[in-house]
Every structure is written in structure tokens, then in C-alpha cells.
Design a protein around this motif. Structure first.
Motif, PDB file in Angstrom:
ATOM      1  N   UNK A 366       1.431  -0.804   0.009  1.00  0.00           N
ATOM      2  CA  UNK A 366      -0.135   0.264   0.067  1.00  0.00           C
ATOM      3  C   UNK A 366       0.622   1.458   0.144  1.00  0.00           C
ATOM      4  N   UNK A 367       2.394   1.083   0.893  1.00  0.00           N
ATOM      5  CA  UNK A 367       2.889   2.063   1.103  1.00  0.00           C
ATOM      6  C   UNK A 367       3.611   2.338  -0.558  1.00  0.00           C
ATOM      7  N   UNK A 368       4.263   1.826  -0.702  1.00  0.00           N
ATOM      8  CA  UNK A 368       4.339   1.768  -2.628  1.00  0.00           C
ATOM      9  C   UNK A 368       3.813   2.126  -3.710  1.00  0.00           C
ATOM     10  N   UNK A 369       2.591   1.593  -3.295  1.00  0.00           N
ATOM     11  CA  UNK A 369       0.861   2.268  -4.515  1.00  0.00           C
ATOM     12  C   UNK A 369       0.836   3.912  -4.169  1.00  0.00           C
ATOM     13  N   UNK A 370       0.869   4.323  -3.076  1.00  0.00           N
ATOM     14  CA  UNK A 370       0.603   5.911  -2.272  1.00  0.00           C
ATOM     15  C   UNK A 370       2.120   6.525  -2.659  1.00  0.00           C
ATOM     16  N   UNK A 371       3.062   5.990  -2.263  1.00  0.00           N
ATOM     17  CA  UNK A 371       4.024   6.699  -2.699  1.00  0.00           C
ATOM     18  C   UNK A 371       4.775   7.486  -4.991  1.00  0.00           C
ATOM     19  N   UNK A 372       3.870   6.375  -5.583  1.00  0.00           N
ATOM     20  CA  UNK A 372       4.275   5.746  -7.060  1.00  0.00           C
ATOM     21  C   UNK A 372       2.863   6.856  -6.987  1.00  0.00           C
ATOM     22  N   UNK A 373       1.726   6.957  -6.777  1.00  0.00           N
ATOM     23  CA  UNK A 373       0.792   8.137  -6.883  1.00  0.00           C
ATOM     24  C   UNK A 373       1.620   9.228  -6.445  1.00  0.00           C
ATOM     25  N   UNK A 374       1.677   9.269  -5.156  1.00  0.00           N
ATOM     26  CA  UNK A 374       2.562  10.817  -4.859  1.00  0.00           C
ATOM     27  C   UNK A 374       3.458  11.382  -6.274  1.00  0.00           C
ATOM     28  N   UNK A 375       3.921  10.708  -6.201  1.00  0.00           N
ATOM     29  CA  UNK A 375       5.111  10.511  -7.419  1.00  0.00           C
ATOM     30  C   UNK A 375       4.708  12.124  -8.488  1.00  0.00           C
ATOM     31  N   UNK A 376       3.305  10.881  -9.503  1.00  0.00           N
ATOM     32  CA  UNK A 376       2.981  11.387 -10.608  1.00  0.00           C
ATOM     33  C   UNK A 376       3.066  12.751 -10.283  1.00  0.00           C
ATOM     34  N   UNK A 377       1.918  12.837  -9.036  1.00  0.00           N
ATOM     35  CA  UNK A 377       1.051  14.171  -8.901  1.00  0.00           C
ATOM     36  C   UNK A 377       1.873  15.151  -8.706  1.00  0.00           C
ATOM     37  N   UNK A 378       3.282  14.928  -7.577  1.00  0.00           N
ATOM     38  CA  UNK A 378       3.802  16.317  -7.570  1.00  0.00           C
ATOM     39  C   UNK A 378       4.943  16.715  -8.249  1.00  0.00           C
ATOM     40  N   UNK A 379       5.168  15.359  -9.006  1.00  0.00           N
ATOM     41  CA  UNK A 379       6.138  16.269 -10.420  1.00  0.00           C
ATOM     42  C   UNK A 379       4.808  16.830 -11.466  1.00  0.00           C
ATOM     43  N   UNK A 380       4.477  16.675 -11.389  1.00  0.00           N
ATOM     44  CA  UNK A 380       3.436  17.694 -12.458  1.00  0.00           C
ATOM     45  C   UNK A 380       3.317  19.178 -11.719  1.00  0.00           C
ATOM     46  N   UNK A 381       2.339  18.762 -10.472  1.00  0.00           N
ATOM     47  CA  UNK A 381       2.281  19.579  -9.307  1.00  0.00           C
ATOM     48  C   UNK A 381       3.451  21.160  -9.714  1.00  0.00           C
ATOM     49  N   UNK A 382       4.655  20.357  -9.830  1.00  0.00           N
ATOM     50  CA  UNK A 382       5.685  21.418  -9.175  1.00  0.00           C
ATOM     51  C   UNK A 382       5.870  21.562 -11.373  1.00  0.00           C
ATOM     52  N   UNK A 383       5.824  20.689 -11.930  1.00  0.00           N
ATOM     53  CA  UNK A 383       6.325  21.164 -13.197  1.00  0.00           C
ATOM     54  C   UNK A 383       5.373  22.744 -14.098  1.00  0.00           C
ATOM     55  N   UNK A 384       4.450  22.733 -13.500  1.00  0.00           N
ATOM     56  CA  UNK A 384       3.321  23.504 -13.618  1.00  0.00           C
ATOM     57  C   UNK A 384       3.121  25.056 -12.684  1.00  0.00           C
ATOM     58  N   UNK A 385       4.857  25.023 -12.160  1.00  0.00           N
ATOM     59  CA  UNK A 385       4.525  26.080 -10.818  1.00  0.00           C
ATOM     60  C   UNK A 385       3.131  26.048  -9.834  1.00  0.00           C
ATOM     61  N   UNK A 386       2.777  25.243  -8.850  1.00  0.00           N
ATOM     62  CA  UNK A 386       1.994  24.963  -8.123  1.00  0.00           C
ATOM     63  C   UNK A 386       2.883  24.560  -6.721  1.00  0.00           C
ATOM     64  N   UNK A 387       1.945  24.522  -6.147  1.00  0.00           N
ATOM     65  CA  UNK A 387       2.325  23.714  -4.728  1.00  0.00           C
ATOM     66  C   UNK A 387       1.952  23.464  -3.870  1.00  0.00           C
ATOM     67  N   UNK A 388       2.394  22.615  -3.642  1.00  0.00           N
ATOM     68  CA  UNK A 388       1.593  20.860  -2.932  1.00  0.00           C
ATOM     69  C   UNK A 388       1.745  21.808  -1.754  1.00  0.00           C
ATOM     70  N   UNK A 389       0.365  21.770  -0.746  1.00  0.00           N
ATOM     71  CA  UNK A 389       0.431  22.698   0.234  1.00  0.00           C
ATOM     72  C   UNK A 389       0.092  21.034   1.730  1.00  0.00           C
ATOM     73  N   UNK A 390      -0.231  20.082   0.641  1.00  0.00           N
ATOM     74  CA  UNK A 390      -0.198  19.124   1.747  1.00  0.00           C
ATOM     75  C   UNK A 390      -0.617  17.472   1.509  1.00  0.00           C
ATOM     76  N   UNK A 391      -0.859  16.225   1.860  1.00  0.00           N
ATOM     77  CA  UNK A 391      -1.138  14.792   2.007  1.00  0.00           C
ATOM     78  C   UNK A 391      -2.014  14.768   3.200  1.00  0.00           C
ATOM     79  N   UNK A 392      -2.961  14.315   2.844  1.00  0.00           N
ATOM     80  CA  UNK A 392      -3.788  14.240   3.607  1.00  0.00           C
ATOM     81  C   UNK A 392      -4.813  12.583   3.216  1.00  0.00           C
ATOM     82  N   UNK A 393      -3.995  11.748   3.824  1.00  0.00           N
ATOM     83  CA  UNK A 393      -3.754   9.878   3.702  1.00  0.00           C
ATOM     84  C   UNK A 393      -3.555   9.516   2.517  1.00  0.00           C
ATOM     85  N   UNK A 394      -4.973   9.208   1.306  1.00  0.00           N
ATOM     86  CA  UNK A 394      -4.442   9.487   0.246  1.00  0.00           C
ATOM     87  C   UNK A 394      -4.165  10.605  -0.555  1.00  0.00           C
TER      88      UNK A 394
END
Length: 521
Positions: A366-394
Motif C-alpha cells: 500500500x505504501x509503495x502504491x501511494x508513493x508512486x501515486x504521490x510521485x506523479x502528482x508532485x511531479x506535475x504540480x511542480x512542473x506547472x508552477x504549483x504548490x503541494x500544500x498538504x498530503x491528507x492520507x491518500x
């Protein structure tokens, strides 16, 4: 090669200011052989220099009568015997005593406080040994002259004394130079090295001026007095002044150069290290091999570099937790409680079926799936100039337009949502997610207390993005936004979206026009 790179190469090759002293990582055997050889050469050389000074002064400066038969015989026997004994005694005893004091270093042991003190006192100890030998020579040859030919006693004593002072000054500086690798090991980790040891820079400069220049000048003045009292001719007086002046210039220059190098070398090592730090290399460390204020300068640089590395590490860790922009604002001292009203675009992402996934799979999976999921999200937010404010569970809450203002925050957020949805569909085929994007007014700022605060955004736009995320889980592509957001984006990005019906979001009373990417409409 840049100046900074060239300095780094030179520092690596000559960490102690000269290739004669070897590299910092030389073996214990190489260090022991190098120290023994250099110390022996230094002691023999300085005694030889002293003997040469005696010959020059006694021949050309101090007017002396021709030795009588008894005096000549005594000098013929005493000079080679004493010089030989002095050379052997000085070299053997000096080298043995030094190696005994430095035994901890040649064995690779950690120095005790007593070892450190004895190591830093080795140059003074060897200099006192040299001074003792030359003082004995002054007494011996002055007594011989007083007993066998009294008219030569004063000039003989002055000649040997001046030569001894020059030798002591040169010996101290050369010995201190030779022992830099050992001093560096002794001062490593020495918490008591925050105070100068020895003469200090000012005391050192004054002492060696007295030894290398002051004493020979005094000798020059004494020679002039003797010449006046003995009625020496002007030609003889001129020769004496020229010869003694030459001795002053040559050996005064030698002592000055050696002393200057002993002062400049530690400063130069710090200068080269600072040049590397300016390029971003915070791994620099300077060998601390001087017990004076210059050693404190070297140690101070190392403490500064350690502090910079720690600060950079903390900034990196802090930035990973709160975002780079918030971390930079905190480092600049701009963070305070409170917020301001801002129009931003909020992007909310939430996994589908995370509860059942956690129940059906192993925790590590489960942790591995979440980390891979978060990796995609964080990469795209950062690539487009956004700010990841917080992680809330999943789930992930990202903001575009705060804390850094973005005039095109709506377009950036929509583009990030599309790229995110595409990558999740292609790279994370075993999970699905809903993505909601909404533009609206929020309060962006720091909430909490003065001891513990958090940067966040609060307002209807956040709630609306969360509601859109829930609806997005039911549509193809898993991505929804409001038509108001599309209109705010406008331009090329706005053209990529189409209307997708209307819905009343939970907590509202009016319908919201929905939109999805055009290729999914």
C-alpha cells in the motif's frame, strides 16, 4: 579551468601550503619518514648557516687581532670538536625528542590533551635546544678568548651570539613549517583550540623582527662603537658596515619571508576554500595546523562550513515538508500568523477505493502504491508552477497562485490536471483517482500558533475542488473542473475543455457548470 577549480586542485595537492609536506591522506610511515628527514635537514642546515655567519662576521666585521699561537691551537681544536658535537647532538637529540613527542601521530592514535600541548610546543622546544647549544658556544669561545687572548673576547662573544639569534629564528620557522601535518592532526577535534596558543601573530612578527633584524642591527651598532674606540680606519669601518649590513639584509629577508609564508599559508588555504563555497561546494574543510589566531581562522571557517551544510540540509528537509517557496519565505523571516484574501486555483486529487486497497493488500505494498501515486502528482504540480500544500492520507491538496502569485494560475492548474490524469492512467494502472480543479477566492496564509504554524488556503474554492474530485471519480478520465475555471484560464488551455453538464455541489444551493478535457467530452 576556472580559478575556483584550480584552487581546489592546488588545495588537494598541497593542503599544508607546500608539496614538501605531502598530501593530507599520506600513510603513517610516509609521514614519519618525511618528518624525520626534514627535521634532520633543518637542524643541520641551520647550524651550518650559523657557522657561516660566524666566519663572515669574525673575518670582515669585528676587528680582531691575529690569534696568538695558543689561541690559534685552541680554536683549531675547539671549533671542529664543538661544531661536530653540536651538529650531532642537535640533530640526534632534537629528532629523537621530537619523534617521541609525536609518537601518538606516527602510531595513528588519537591525541590526548597532553599530546596536543607537547606537539604544539615542539618548534619552541627545538628552538630552545638550538639556543642552548649556541649559548654554550658563546660561553666556551668567549672564555677561551678571555683566558688566552683577552682582546678578542668581546668580538668573539658578539659574533657567536648574533649568529645564534639568526639560527634560532630560522630554526623555529622551519620547524613550525615542517610540523604542519602533525599539528593538523593534533588540532583536529580540539574543542579547546578556540583560544590562541603560543605567541600569536603580533607577538610572532615582533619576536622575529627582533631576532632576524633587531639583533644584527645592534651588532652593527656595537661594531661601530668598537671601531671608534679602537681607532679603526674609515676603510675598515666601511667594510664592516657593508658586510654586517649584507648579513642583516640576507638573513633578515630570510626570516621575514619565512614568517610571511607562515602567516599567508593559513589565510590562503581559507581563501581557496571560500572560493569553492561560493560555487556551492559546502564540503570544503581546511586543515587546522596553526596554534595562533590563524588557526582560529581556519577552525572558524570549518565551523562556518559545517553550519552552512546543516542549514542547507535543514532547508532541504523543511522544503520537502512545506514546499520550497514557503521554506524560502521562512528563511527570509517573512512568515507570520494571519492570511490575505487571494484568488487562486485549487487542485484536489484523491484515490478511488483506497479503503478496500488497504484491507486487501500488505501495508508495504500500500505504501509503495501511494508513493508512486504521490510521485506523479508532485511531479506535475511542480512542473506547472504549483504548490503541494498538504498530503491528507491518500489525497493531495495543491494550490496555484499562492504563496507565489501566478497570473495564469487557472491555465497552469488545468494543464497540470490533464497531464496528471494521463500519467496516472498510463503509469498507475492498478489504481484510479479523481481530480478536481476549481478557481475561486480563498484566504491564504499561516495558521496555528507562533510556535507551530502551517501555510494553507481556506475557503469555498478548496471545498469546491474537493466536491469536484468526488464527482470526477464517476466520469471517464477522472478529471473535472468548473466552467468558470476554464473561462479564467482562457486562451489555448481554455480551448482544450468542453462543458459536461451541471451539478449542485454539496454545500451549495446553485448549480455549477462542469467541464472535462475536450478529448473526453
Amino acid at each position: 579551468m576556472s580559478p575556483g577549480t584550480a584552487g581546489a586542485v592546488q588545495a588537494a595537492r598541497n593542503p599544508f601550503g607546500s608539496w614538501l609536506l605531502g598530501p593530507a591522506d599520506q600513510s603513517l610511515r610516509a609521514l614519519r619518514v618525511r618528518m624525520q628527514l626534514l627535521l634532520t635537514v633543518i637542524l643541520l642546515t641551520t647550524h651550518s648557516i650559523g657557522a657561516g655567519v660566524v666566519v663572515v662576521l669574525s673575518t670582515f666585521v669585528f676587528a680582531q687581532e691575529t690569534p696568538e699561537a695558543d689561541m690559534a691551537l685552541a680554536l683549531f681544536i675547539a671549533i671542529p670538536v664543538y661544531v661536530g658535537l653540536a651538529l650531532v647532538l642537535g640533530a640526534v637529540r632534537g629528532t629523537r625528542g621530537t619523534l617521541k613527542a609525536l609518537r601518538w601521530a606516527t602510531r595513528g592514535e588519537e591525541p590526548t590533551p597532553r599530546d596536543r600541548l607537547r606537539t604544539l610546543r615542539v618548534p619552541l622546544r627545538l628552538t630552545l635546544l638550538q639556543a642552548g647549544l649556541w649559548l654554550a658556544a658563546v660561553v666556551l669561545f668567549t672564555l677561551l678568548s678571555a683566558l688566552l687572548q683577552p682582546s678578542r673576547a668581546v668580538s668573539t662573544g658578539l659574533t657567536v651570539a648574533i649568529a645564534g639569534l639568526v639560527v634560532c629564528a630560522v630554526a623555529y620557522l622551519l620547524t613550525e613549517f615542517t610540523l604542519r601535518p602533525i599539528a593538523a592532526r593534533a588540532l583536529t577535534g580540539d574543542t579547546s583550540a578556540r583560544r590562541p596558543r603560543g605567541l600569536g601573530v603580533g607577538g610572532r612578527l615582533l619576536t622575529f623582527w627582533l631576532l632576524g633584524t633587531g639583533a644584527p642591527v645592534v651588532g652593527l651598532m656595537v661594531a661601530a662603537v668598537l671601531a671608534l674606540t679602537d681607532g679603526v680606519s674609515t676603510t675598515r669601518l666601511a667594510v664592516e658596515v657593508l658586510v654586517l649590513g649584507g648579513v642583516v639584509l640576507v638573513f633578515g629577508l630570510l626570516v621575514t619571508v619565512l614568517n610571511a609564508r607562515s602567516v599567508v599559508a593559513p589565510i590562503e588555504s581559507v581563501r581557496r576554500a571560500i572560493a569553492q563555497v561560493r560555487t556551492g561546494d559546502l564540503s570544503q574543510r581546511v586543515p587546522v595546523y596553526d596554534g595562533s589566531e590563524l588557526g582560529l581562522l581556519q577552525a572558524g571557517f570549518n565551523e562556518m562550513a559545517d553550519g552552512l551544510r546543516e542549514r542547507e540540509h535543514l532547508r532541504d528537509v523543511f522544503g520537502r515538508h512545506v514546499g520550497r517557496d514557503v521554506a524560502e519565505a521562512a528563511a527570509a523571516g517573512d512568515l507570520e500568523l494571519g492570511g490575505a484574501s487571494r484568488v487562486v486555483t485549487v487542485l484536489f486529487v484523491d484515490l478511488v477505493g483506497s479503503t478496500s486497497m488497504a484491507a486487501d493488500r500488505e501495508p508495504a505494498e500500500v505504501v509503495d502504491v501511494l508513493n508512486r501515486f504521490f510521485s506523479v502528482v508532485v511531479d506535475e504540480v511542480g512542473a506547472h508552477g504549483g504548490f503541494v500544500n498538504k498530503f491528507m492520507g491518500d489525497a493531495v491538496l495543491a494550490v496555484f497562485g499562492a504563496p507565489v502569485e501566478l497570473p495564469d494560475h487557472a491555465a497552469r492548474a488545468l494543464a497540470a490536471g490533464r497531464a496528471m490524469a494521463q500519467r496516472l492512467a498510463e503509469e498507475q494502472t492498478d489504481v484510479a483517482a479523481g481530480i478536481g480543479v476549481y478557481t475561486g477566492e480563498t484566504v491564504a496564509g499561516n495558521v496555528g500558533t507562533t510556535d507551530r504554524l502551517e501555510y494553507t488556503v481556506i475557503g469555498d474554492a478548496v471545498n469546491a475542488a474537493a466536491r469536484l474530485t468526488e464527482l470526477a471519480k464517476e466520469v471517464d478520465g477522472g478529471l473535472l473542473t468548473s466552467w468558470e475555471t476554464v473561462e479564467a484560464a482562457g486562451g489555448e488551455e481554455g480551448a482544450r475543455w468542453r462543458r459536461h453538464g451541471r451539478a449542485v455541489l454539496r454545500g451549495r444551493t446553485v448549480e455549477t457548470t462542469l467541464a472535462v478535457p475536450a478529448d473526453l467530452a
